[in-house]
Design an enzyme around this catalytic site. Structure first.
Site, short mmCIF file in Angstrom:
data_model
loop_
_atom_site.label_atom_id
_atom_site.label_comp_id
_atom_site.label_asym_id
_atom_site.label_seq_id
_atom_site.Cartn_x
_atom_site.Cartn_y
_atom_site.Cartn_z
N CYS A 121 31.64 -11.50 47.67
CA CYS A 121 32.70 -12.56 47.64
C CYS A 121 33.21 -12.08 49.51
O CYS A 121 33.29 -10.32 49.02
CB CYS A 121 33.27 -13.50 46.99
SG CYS A 121 32.60 -13.87 45.82
N ASP A 311 40.31 -12.27 39.38
CA ASP A 311 38.92 -13.74 39.39
C ASP A 311 39.40 -14.69 39.08
O ASP A 311 39.55 -15.39 38.71
CB ASP A 311 37.89 -12.89 38.72
CG ASP A 311 37.59 -11.88 39.20
OD1 ASP A 311 36.43 -11.20 38.74
OD2 ASP A 311 37.13 -11.62 40.18
C1 EPZ Z 1 33.75 -6.20 40.06
O1 EPZ Z 1 33.86 -6.12 42.02
C2 EPZ Z 1 33.34 -7.70 40.00
N1 EPZ Z 1 32.18 -8.08 40.09
C3 EPZ Z 1 34.51 -8.26 40.69
O2 EPZ Z 1 34.91 -9.95 40.38
C4 EPZ Z 1 36.27 -8.12 40.63
O3 EPZ Z 1 37.46 -9.36 40.75
C5 EPZ Z 1 35.80 -6.59 40.77
O4 EPZ Z 1 35.43 -5.99 40.00
C6 EPZ Z 1 37.68 -6.22 39.80
O5 EPZ Z 1 37.90 -6.97 38.64
C7 EPZ Z 1 31.02 -8.15 39.52
O6 EPZ Z 1 31.12 -7.14 38.61
C8 EPZ Z 1 30.26 -7.54 39.87
P1 EPZ Z 1 35.94 -2.93 42.21
P2 EPZ Z 1 33.86 -4.34 42.56
O7 EPZ Z 1 35.38 -2.24 42.45
O8 EPZ Z 1 32.90 -3.56 41.32
C9 EPZ Z 1 38.06 -1.43 46.07
C10 EPZ Z 1 33.80 -12.08 40.59
O9 EPZ Z 1 34.55 -13.10 41.35
N2 EPZ Z 1 37.06 -0.25 46.12
O10 EPZ Z 1 36.30 -2.71 40.45
O11 EPZ Z 1 33.25 -4.40 43.40
C11 EPZ Z 1 37.90 -2.34 46.48
O12 EPZ Z 1 37.46 -2.91 47.66
C12 EPZ Z 1 34.14 -10.34 41.17
O13 EPZ Z 1 33.34 -12.28 40.24
C13 EPZ Z 1 37.23 0.76 46.64
O14 EPZ Z 1 38.04 0.99 47.89
O15 EPZ Z 1 35.78 -4.04 42.22
C14 EPZ Z 1 38.73 -3.97 45.83
O16 EPZ Z 1 40.11 -3.55 46.90
C15 EPZ Z 1 34.53 -10.74 43.08
N3 EPZ Z 1 36.20 1.48 47.04
C16 EPZ Z 1 39.11 -2.71 44.40
O17 EPZ Z 1 38.59 -1.24 44.75
C17 EPZ Z 1 34.80 1.27 46.26
O18 EPZ Z 1 34.30 2.57 46.94
C18 EPZ Z 1 38.74 -2.95 43.12
O19 EPZ Z 1 37.44 -3.34 43.45
C19 EPZ Z 1 35.24 0.90 45.68
C20 EPZ Z 1 36.17 -0.02 45.84
#
Ligand code: EPZ
Length: 440
Positions: A121, A311
């Site tokens: 997304c 979410d």
């Molecule tokens: C998971 O995404 C979920 N997706 C997301 O749900 C959810 O919003 C998110 O976790 C937070 O709970 C799935 O599980 C498929 P993060 P993920 O790594 O793993 C930054 C939905 O609508 N970050 O916890 O991608 C990132 O940009 C989706 O169901 C970095 O900067 O989330 C964000 O600001 C949307 N560098 C924050 O950390 C990285 O290498 C959290 O991301 C990784 C992440």
């Protein structure tokens, strides 16, 4: 003609829906089966696009994925695993971020992995720097190419001490799926501890992994040489449960969510009660309804678990457009998750976006050029409009706004919602909504 969903709004949603396994766990459980030397069985699997994408990715890597028609249960057999062509991976990765989690298992089994350009997304930049950093720390060699990232482990993968800059869910899963078969001990600090993470740990432990979680967000993993298979029922989708709960509030309805689990929704239920929603828990689910009194405004800040989940933010913002007074929402997890408010403003909502951290906790996005706080004044009477779905949760929020609005809304781009909401059109029709789907 593209698919078009026409909604006649203004009717309360009433009845019951069933939620199945979590979209944010099931695909990761399927990836974990790659680590096994025996078949695995996953139950409570929803019929959503992300499951289809991972099924195709596993299949091109030689895993057989059998679906039991009645139940939707999956049997995943990795014993004929093989490498896949980079072009095949690219073709099947579609609009998902899951391919990045194949790295650990593929390097353990095939000595290499390939990450195509990732989707997901458009709610922020969504970099993968933490993922690549932890893989390098395990001893992987990361080679960025035009078509994607090729990763190898010439000297194998070794346990490491890691400390995440932010408790990222994806990066924590990356560490879990790599460390379980790496040589020696891995200690991960500042880990994500979402319910989906605990469910993935339960699955890996069933397979033979040794993992402990301390209360200070430290996860300790002792690498093992061999993992078997798992037999597991996926935890219910707390995000879908919270979405239907918000739908009941916004449409002044009454919805029983079969499968919803209170233990994973604590922060949500507190907020739901504060805004004026009612809920009742029983062994099989939770009933959510609008108590009839004017909804109350509030200050809401999203956070990692056990805080109010990002979410849940978008559906709750729609509910806050109906609250009597001024609410503030500070989004601290993603820097760009208010794009969906454009359509709400066209429907008559009063929402102003701000770059400042308008909550009590300044976040990573403060002092930077991101509209990550919203001031919502209500109640606003919503009017139907034309909507093109921007992202998964934004799209579902638009649906519930259209269902509450006076008049007709015409919604395009609804395929995006299929990525995380199983048979949602049947469900809203079953709750008494006046909807019509045309086009293909
Ligand atoms: C998971 O995404 C979920 N997706 C997301 O749900 C959810 O919003 C998110 O976790 C937070 O709970 C799935 O599980 C498929 P993060 P993920 O790594 O793993 C930054 C939905 O609508 N970050 O916890 O991608 C990132 O940009 C989706 O169901 C970095 O900067 O989330 C964000 O600001 C949307 N560098 C924050 O950390 C990285 O290498 C959290 O991301 C990784 C992440």
């Amino acid at each position: 003609m593209a698919k078009l969903l026409t909604i006649q709004g203004g009717k309360p949603l009433e009845g019951s829906v069933r939620v199945r396994g979590a979209k944010n766990l099931v695909p990761k459980a399927m990836v974990a089966s790659l680590l096994g030397s025996e078949p695995s069985k996953l139950r409570n699997v929803p019929e959503i696009k992300d499951v289809e994408i991972v099924t195709n990715l596993l299949t091109i890597h030689g895993v057989t994925v059998d679906v039991e028609p009645e139940t939707g249960d999956l049997t995943l057999d990795p014993r004929q695993m093989r490498n896949a062509e980079h072009s095949e991976i690219d073709t099947h990765a579609g609009d998902s971020r899951i391919p990045i989690l194949f790295c650990g298992p593929l390097m353990h089994k095939n000595g290499e992995a390939f990450i195509p350009d990732l989707g997901g997304c458009r709610i922020g930049d969504r970099p993968i720097d933490y993922h690549l950093e932890v893989l390098r720390t395990f001893g992987a060699v990361v080679d960025k190419q035009v078509t994607g990232i090729h990763i190898t482990a010439p000297k194998g993968l070794k346990g490491a001490k890691l400390d995440l800059p932010y408790p990222s869910v994806g990066a924590t899963e990356q560490v879990l799926l790599t460390a379980v078969m790496a040589e020696g001990i891995t200690e991960l600090k500042n880990a994500a501890v979402e319910p989906e993470i605990h469910d993935l740990i339960a699955i890996l432990q069933q397979m033979g992994a040794i993992i402990s979680v301390n209360t200070d967000r430290t996860i300790r993993i002792e690498g093992v040489d061999r993992l078997s298979g798992f037999r597991h029922r996926a935890i219910p989708d707390r995000n879908e449960s919270a979405s239907w709960a918000s739908a009941a509030l916004v449409t002044r309805g009454d919805i029983y969510v079969h499968g919803a689990a209170q233990r994973d929704l604590t922060a949500f239920l507190n907020t739901y009660r504060k805004i004026g929603g009612e809920f009742e828990v029983d062994d099989d689910g939770i009933r959510f309804w609008h108590a009839g009194d004017p909804l109350k405004p509030l200050v809401l800040e999203t956070d990692v678990h056990p805080g109010f989940m990002t979410d849940w933010q978008q559906p709750m913002v729609v509910a806050l457009t109906q609250a009597h007074g001024v609410s503030i929402v500070h989004e601290t997890v993603y820097e760009n998750r208010f794009g969906f408010t454009e359509a709400l403003k066209r429907m008559g909502a009063s929402i102003q976006l701000h770059r400042e951290c308008l909550g009590s906790n300044p976040c990573r996005f403060g002092q930077r050029n991101f509209l990550h706080s919203a001031v919502i004044s209500g109640p606003s009477e919503l009017k139907g409009t034309d909507i093109d779905v921007p992202d998964l949760r934004g799209g579902f929020s638009h649906l519930i706004a259209a269902l509450a609005a006076q008049g007709t809304s015409r919604v395009t781009g609804i395929e995006i919602i299929n990525r995380g909401y199983e048979r949602f059109i049947d469900k809203i029709a079953g709750l008494g909504a006046d909807v019509e789907m045309t086009g293909r």
